[in-house]
Design an enzyme around this catalytic site. Structure first.
Site, mmCIF file in Angstrom:
data_model
loop_
_atom_site.group_PDB
_atom_site.id
_atom_site.type_symbol
_atom_site.label_atom_id
_atom_site.label_comp_id
_atom_site.label_asym_id
_atom_site.label_seq_id
_atom_site.Cartn_x
_atom_site.Cartn_y
_atom_site.Cartn_z
ATOM 1 N N LYS A 37 -6.160 1.981 -4.791
ATOM 2 C CA LYS A 37 -6.246 1.122 -3.210
ATOM 3 C C LYS A 37 -6.549 2.159 -2.134
ATOM 4 O O LYS A 37 -7.523 1.923 -1.290
ATOM 5 C CB LYS A 37 -4.780 0.431 -2.912
ATOM 6 C CG LYS A 37 -4.792 -0.051 -1.707
ATOM 7 C CD LYS A 37 -5.443 -1.290 -1.188
ATOM 8 C CE LYS A 37 -5.318 -1.709 0.185
ATOM 9 N NZ LYS A 37 -3.986 -2.191 0.336
ATOM 10 N N SER A 75 0.923 -1.216 0.036
ATOM 11 C CA SER A 75 -0.017 0.211 -0.067
ATOM 12 C C SER A 75 0.816 1.167 -0.130
ATOM 13 O O SER A 75 1.408 1.582 0.823
ATOM 14 C CB SER A 75 -0.902 -0.166 1.070
ATOM 15 O OG SER A 75 -1.944 -0.887 1.076
ATOM 16 N N LYS A 91 -2.881 4.746 7.523
ATOM 17 C CA LYS A 91 -1.826 5.198 6.491
ATOM 18 C C LYS A 91 -2.694 5.180 5.027
ATOM 19 O O LYS A 91 -2.406 6.278 4.348
ATOM 20 C CB LYS A 91 -0.901 3.977 6.341
ATOM 21 C CG LYS A 91 0.311 4.455 5.153
ATOM 22 C CD LYS A 91 1.296 3.141 5.106
ATOM 23 C CE LYS A 91 0.471 1.833 4.972
ATOM 24 N NZ LYS A 91 0.486 1.445 3.606
#
Length: 303
Positions: free
Chosen positions: A176, A101, A245
């Protein structure tokens, strides 16, 4: 770029997601695995009959595909640029698939550096959690040049069942982050509705039954609440800090483009507040709902 796929692969990052992914990926290929936790690497190597590398300084010369499943862009940058600097160690014609990610801007920069060295670079982050990682049914969103993407798909078909090329390098990681922001928003919205329902005498499991049989349902209501929240187990396998995050990456994307997104940005801000109230170094992301339990004094678990 045309290159033979008759070579070895290297899978880096064997955490909650990386471990089952590497196990699924290993079938029928020569594979090397690496993790900073060497014990974890040895365990995966034993299961898959692959080879655990003690470090990344001496990668076998016939490795041509590297798959990264790392926590964030800083670590990806370190592995590729500085220590051990894989971009300079891999030969031209190699393929790097970053399934971490990561931040879209970092990814685009790394892809440009790789291209200058004759290396294909694809970002291919995933959605679906540990459960779908184990069953190789992850949703994979890909960013990169079409030839590199088509080449990478031959590797990714062993890991996911929904594989979508969304655009150039970096857009996979953007997709994402935005998907996870929407997912967190659904998680928070369901918590608010269940809290309100409880005040009028509707038990959480009953309200959830209504939602899942009606138009308000989402993956959060259909999977996360019955499996991980109403049970009180909070064991989805995806840490809240990792979710935060991703939400920060999505927020940066929105703010950089001066877009208006008050609902999802409020969800991101609420998630930050929720984390401040949670104890422990690695709470599961489904513990987001504990914030609403404390805020409203209303339990959101069955019974």
């Amino acid at each position: 770029m045309v290159a033979t796929e008759l070579h070895a692969s290297l899978f880096i990052g064997l955490g909650n997601m990386g471990r089952p992914m590497a196990i699924n990926y290993a079938a029928g290929r020569e594979l090397f695995v690496y993790d900073t936790n060497h014990v974890a690497a040895v365990e995966v190597a034993t299961v898959t009959r692959s080879t655990a590398l003690p470090d990344l300084e001496d990668i076998p010369a016939h490795v041509r595909t590297v798959i990264l499943m790392l926590p964030n862009s800083r670590i990806v940058e370190s592995v590729l640029r500085t220590s051990p600097g894989l971009l300079k160690r891999l030969p031209a014609g190699s393929l790097i698939i970053d399934m971490s990610s990561s931040e879209p801007e970092s990814t685009a920069s790394l892809a440009a550096e790789a291209a200058a060295l004759g290396i294909d670079y694809v970002d291919a982050p995933v959605s679906g959690g540990v459960a779908k990682a184990k069953t190789a049914k992850l949703a994979i969103m890909m960013g990169g040049e079409i030839t590199a993407v088509e080449r990478a798909k031959r590797h990714l078909r062993h890991l996911g069942e929904s594989i979508t090329h969304v655009g150039p390098a970096g857009t996979g990681h953007a997709a994402k982050a935005l998907n996870n922001l929407l997912s967190a928003t659904n998680l928070a919205a369901a918590a608010e509705i269940l809290s309100i329902a409880a005040t009028v005498g509707i038990a959480p499991e009953k309200m959830l039954e209504v939602i899942n049989g009606s138009t308000g349902r989402s993956q959060a209501s259909e999977v996360k609440y019955p499996r991980h929240i109403l049970t009180g187990t909070f064991d989805s396998g995806f840490a809240m800090d990792l979710m935060l995050k991703d939400l920060k990456i999505a927020r940066n994307l929105i703010e950089q483009r001066s877009s208006e997104a008050p609902i999802v940005l409020t969800a991101q801000e609420t998630a930050v507040k929720a984390r401040e109230l949670l104890e422990g170094p690695q709470p599961d992301h489904t513990e987001f709902v504990r914030y609403y339990e404390k805020l409203n004094g209303t339990p959101l678990r069955a019974g």
